[in-house]
Enzyme design. Structure first.
Site, PDB file in Angstrom:
ATOM      1  N   GLU A  78       0.807  -1.216   0.000  1.00  0.00           N
ATOM      2  CA  GLU A  78       0.000   0.000   0.000  1.00  0.00           C
ATOM      3  C   GLU A  78       0.845   1.273   0.000  1.00  0.00           C
ATOM      4  O   GLU A  78       0.329   2.379  -0.227  1.00  0.00           O
ATOM      5  CB  GLU A  78      -0.927   0.013   1.230  1.00  0.00           C
ATOM      6  CG  GLU A  78      -2.009  -1.047   1.221  1.00  0.00           C
ATOM      7  CD  GLU A  78      -3.067  -0.792   0.165  1.00  0.00           C
ATOM      8  OE1 GLU A  78      -3.158   0.351  -0.326  1.00  0.00           O
ATOM      9  OE2 GLU A  78      -3.793  -1.736  -0.195  1.00  0.00           O
ATOM     10  N   GLU A 109       7.081 -22.098   7.003  1.00  0.00           N
ATOM     11  CA  GLU A 109       7.374 -21.409   8.269  1.00  0.00           C
ATOM     12  C   GLU A 109       8.591 -21.999   8.971  1.00  0.00           C
ATOM     13  O   GLU A 109       9.312 -21.300   9.694  1.00  0.00           O
ATOM     14  CB  GLU A 109       6.145 -21.490   9.176  1.00  0.00           C
ATOM     15  CG  GLU A 109       6.340 -20.901  10.562  1.00  0.00           C
ATOM     16  CD  GLU A 109       5.088 -21.011  11.417  1.00  0.00           C
ATOM     17  OE1 GLU A 109       5.231 -21.276  12.615  1.00  0.00           O
ATOM     18  OE2 GLU A 109       3.969 -20.840  10.878  1.00  0.00           O
TER      19      GLU A 109
END
EC number: 4.2.1.126
Length: 288
Positions: A78, A109
């Site tokens: 953004e 992970e």
């Protein structure tokens, strides 16, 4: 780990009404802002490090896995349209790569070598923020260790009590048990998003990317954002919509430059020079 514990109000969660479930979840969500506020000191210190990193020519890099990684990439993505920053200034790395943005990549992970490799381009000018609700995702920790070895400032954003001596700081948001045990995309995810909002937005404000509450560095990449840019010009200069639109065109679609041109009664090139001299700060440019 508190985020994995059974919530005391969830014992009969599958047997209560929709309205009762709503109240349970809504009441838990109401606690998140208070938990974030308790971490004020460390969040502010992390923001100062982020500002210094960008001012020194470095980047702020989010590193996470699963939901944490997606939230980091979301926040970073953004920044260019909102604040006109180059994509590298604030960027996100997620375990498992771009495929993990929409699909769970099992085992990503836990991949320590991949975490180390992910930090291969980190420099001493950068700041790296590891995001892991549990505080212990191997991918994230290995990326942080490699980043620290390369001289970067390294922080951890987590919802669990954590202690790692090699870090420059830890932001701990104590959100407690979820209404669905272990589902950390709920309160922990919301808390993570709130903190990332603060980190990136306040950093951009401190760097002069906002003026009087207006998004003056907005990139007018579509019709809505063009209207927003022209409205910002109109409201900050007092110009009517039509002259504001003309000024917007003369400023080559840059709201901040347009405002300097009008307020200082100068041409496009001189406005750019003032903005460059002021480090991109509209307030400072107008003082020149």
């Amino acid at each position: 780990m508190r985020t994995e514990c059974l919530h005391p109000g969830s014992a009969d969660i599958d047997a209560i009404s929709t309205a009762e479930l709503f109240l349970l979840m809504n009441n838990e969500d109401a606690k998140i802002a208070k938990a974030v506020k308790k971490a004020k000191k460390h969040i502010c210190l992390a923001i100062e490090d982020a500002v210094k990193a960008i001012q020194s020519g470095g980047s702020v890099v989010y590193v996470g896995a699963g939901t944490s990684g997606r939230l980091g990439v979301l926040d970073a993505s953004e920044m260019p349209p909102t604040f006109s920053t180059p994509p590298h200034v604030i960027r996100g790395i997620i375990a498992g790569g771009s495929r993990a943005l929409t699909t769970s990549v099992e085992g990503a992970e836990d991949d320590e070598p991949a975490g180390t490799a992910a930090a291969s381009e980190i420099t001493a000018n950068d700041m790296v923020i590891g995001i892991t609700v549990s505080g212990g995702a191997p991918f994230v920790l290995s990326a942080l260790k490699e980043s620290k070895r390369r001289g970067a400032r390294c922080w951890l954003l987590t919802c669990a009590e954590s202690a790692y001596g090699f870090l420059d700081g830890i932001i701990t948001i104590a959100t407690g048990p979820e209404i669905v045990a272990g589902s950390s995309r709920l309160k922990a995810g919301t808390a993570t998003k709130m903190v990332l909002n603060m980190l990136s937005t306040i950093t951009m404000i401190r760097l002069g990317r906002v003026y009087k509450g207006y998004m003056v560095d907005v990139v007018p990449s579509n019709a809505k954002l063009k209207r927003r840019a022209m409205r910002i010009i109109s409201e900050l200069t007092g110009l009517a919509p039509e002259p504001a639109a003309e000024l917007f065109q003369r400023a080559r679609g840059n709201a901040k430059t347009a405002i300097v041109m009008h307020e200082k009664d100068i041409d496009f090139d001189e406005a750019l020079r003032l903005l460059e001299k002021s480090g991109g700060s509209l307030r400072e440019a107008l003082r020149c």
